[in-house]
Design a protein around this motif. Structure first.
Motif, PDB file in Angstrom:
ATOM      1  N   ARG A 109       0.838  -1.211   0.000  1.00 25.20           N
ATOM      2  CA  ARG A 109       0.000   0.000   0.000  1.00 25.20           C
ATOM      3  C   ARG A 109       0.868   1.254   0.000  1.00 25.20           C
ATOM      4  O   ARG A 109       0.564   2.221  -0.678  1.00 25.20           O
ATOM      5  CB  ARG A 109      -0.962   0.021   1.194  1.00 25.20           C
ATOM      6  CG  ARG A 109      -1.914  -1.181   1.250  1.00 25.20           C
ATOM      7  CD  ARG A 109      -3.179  -0.884   2.004  1.00 25.20           C
ATOM      8  NE  ARG A 109      -4.032   0.016   1.254  1.00 25.20           N
ATOM      9  CZ  ARG A 109      -4.848  -0.366   0.272  1.00 25.20           C
ATOM     10  NH1 ARG A 109      -4.951  -1.627  -0.073  1.00 25.20           N
ATOM     11  NH2 ARG A 109      -5.566   0.525  -0.384  1.00 25.20           N
ATOM     12  N   THR A 113       0.766   4.098  -2.851  1.00 24.59           N
ATOM     13  CA  THR A 113       0.449   5.470  -2.413  1.00 24.59           C
ATOM     14  C   THR A 113       1.535   6.450  -2.861  1.00 24.59           C
ATOM     15  O   THR A 113       1.243   7.533  -3.374  1.00 24.59           O
ATOM     16  CB  THR A 113       0.292   5.487  -0.872  1.00 24.59           C
ATOM     17  OG1 THR A 113      -0.797   4.622  -0.541  1.00 24.59           O
ATOM     18  CG2 THR A 113      -0.002   6.868  -0.341  1.00 24.59           C
ATOM     19  N   ASP A 131      -9.192   3.860  -1.315  1.00 25.75           N
ATOM     20  CA  ASP A 131      -8.766   4.697  -0.178  1.00 25.75           C
ATOM     21  C   ASP A 131      -8.202   6.028  -0.654  1.00 25.75           C
ATOM     22  O   ASP A 131      -7.364   6.621  -0.008  1.00 25.75           O
ATOM     23  CB  ASP A 131      -7.691   3.955   0.623  1.00 25.75           C
ATOM     24  CG  ASP A 131      -6.442   3.661  -0.210  1.00 25.75           C
ATOM     25  OD1 ASP A 131      -6.522   3.689  -1.460  1.00 25.75           O
ATOM     26  OD2 ASP A 131      -5.373   3.423   0.388  1.00 25.75           O
ATOM     27  N   VAL A 135      -7.099   8.087   2.492  1.00 27.34           N
ATOM     28  CA  VAL A 135      -5.698   7.899   2.884  1.00 27.34           C
ATOM     29  C   VAL A 135      -4.706   8.533   1.901  1.00 27.34           C
ATOM     30  O   VAL A 135      -3.780   9.236   2.309  1.00 27.34           O
ATOM     31  CB  VAL A 135      -5.387   6.383   3.023  1.00 27.34           C
ATOM     32  CG1 VAL A 135      -3.909   6.133   3.290  1.00 27.34           C
ATOM     33  CG2 VAL A 135      -6.251   5.753   4.107  1.00 27.34           C
ATOM     34  N   SER A 190      -6.068   0.571   5.539  1.00 23.05           N
ATOM     35  CA  SER A 190      -6.883   1.385   4.614  1.00 23.05           C
ATOM     36  C   SER A 190      -8.087   0.638   4.057  1.00 23.05           C
ATOM     37  O   SER A 190      -8.202   0.471   2.843  1.00 23.05           O
ATOM     38  CB  SER A 190      -6.028   1.856   3.432  1.00 23.05           C
ATOM     39  OG  SER A 190      -4.795   2.323   3.839  1.00 23.05           O
TER      40      SER A 190
END
Ligand code: C5P
Length: 238
Positions: A109, A113, A131, A135, A190
């Motif tokens: 993740r 991201t 997300d 997030v 998330s």
């Protein structure tokens, strides 16, 4: 120059995020980022390399050196690995299931991201996933959350697979979706949920054009006057 904003779309599989995200990005002249494609890519490449996902050190070394290239146009979001476009391979059913398994890993993740934030550093993006509003881009100016009844989402996904010449019985498609929904919504890292400030749209009885119109209306409402799309904006559906 007009300020360039970040718009997020979250929601479960088959809720219409990709179609709407692509259309919205084309209408606004923004970059379209499909985060699900990145989770699929990690799953696909890890399987190709026969990587042991439970081996944190090996996973870290793999992700640190993994530099796919991306392009986004009116047809969608494309990914290349070692000079070869792999986007169509990422839609296969095994990759689809494997993607929600790698998506529970915090290290995966953080890799996804970081990539998304890097590509969005100049703003002007429509980014979709699970997300993005909660997030990845909590600061996004406009957030949407799309949802639809399971049987409608399964029917849409079944059609996508037919186009890609994958035939799966409808009950198998619904089962696959329900399984992924459960994994995506219950994981510790998330989990899938709507950001508090997201506009929730139930797309069960709406076509993509109608959803895009609602999104554009919201964008005009939220962004300062003159910074959203013009009222007369022509939809460039590409
Ligand atoms: O959206 P798509 O179906 O391509 O996503 C594939 C999988 O990637 C999802 O089932 C989910 O597990 C994961 N994903 C995620 N977070 C995102 C986007 C996708 O966990 N932002």
């Amino acid at each position: 120059m007009q300020p360039r904003y970040i718009i997020t779309i979250d929601g479960p599989a088959g809720s219409g995020k990709s179609t709407v995200g692509r259309l919205l990005a084309a209408a606004l002249g923004y970059l379209y980022l499909d985060s699900g494609a990145l989770y699929r890519l990690v799953a696909w490449q890890a399987a190709r390399l026969d990587l042991d996902l439970a081996d944190a050190q090996a996973l870290n070394a793999f992700l640190e050196g993994f530099q796919p290239e991306m392009a986004s146009d009116s047809q969608g979001f494309h990914l290349w690995v070692e000079g070869r476009e792999v986007t169509p391979l990422l839609r296969e059913p095994q990759v689809t299931q494997a993607s929600s398994r790698v998506a529970v890993l915090p290290r995966v993740r953080s890799w996804v991201t970081e990539k998304l934030r890097h590509w969005a550093q100049n703003g002007g993006v429509v980014a979709e996933g699970r997300d993005l509003g909660t997030v990845v881009f909590p600061q996004a100016e406009v957030k949407f959350y799309l949802d639809a009844a399971l049987e409608v989402r399964a029917a849409r996904r079944g059609l996508d697979w037919q186009k890609e010449e994958v035939t799966l019985p409808p009950e198998k498609v619904a089962q696959e979706l329900a399984e992924r929904d459960r994994r995506d919504a219950t994981r510790a890292a998330s989990p899938l949920r709507a950001a508090a400030e997201a506009l929730v749209i139930d797309t069960t009885d709406l076509n993509p054009q109608e959803v895009v119109e609602r999104c554009l209306a919201r964008i005009r409402e939220v962004l300062p006057a003159g910074c959203g799309p013009d009222v007369e904006l022509e939809m460039k559906t590409g």
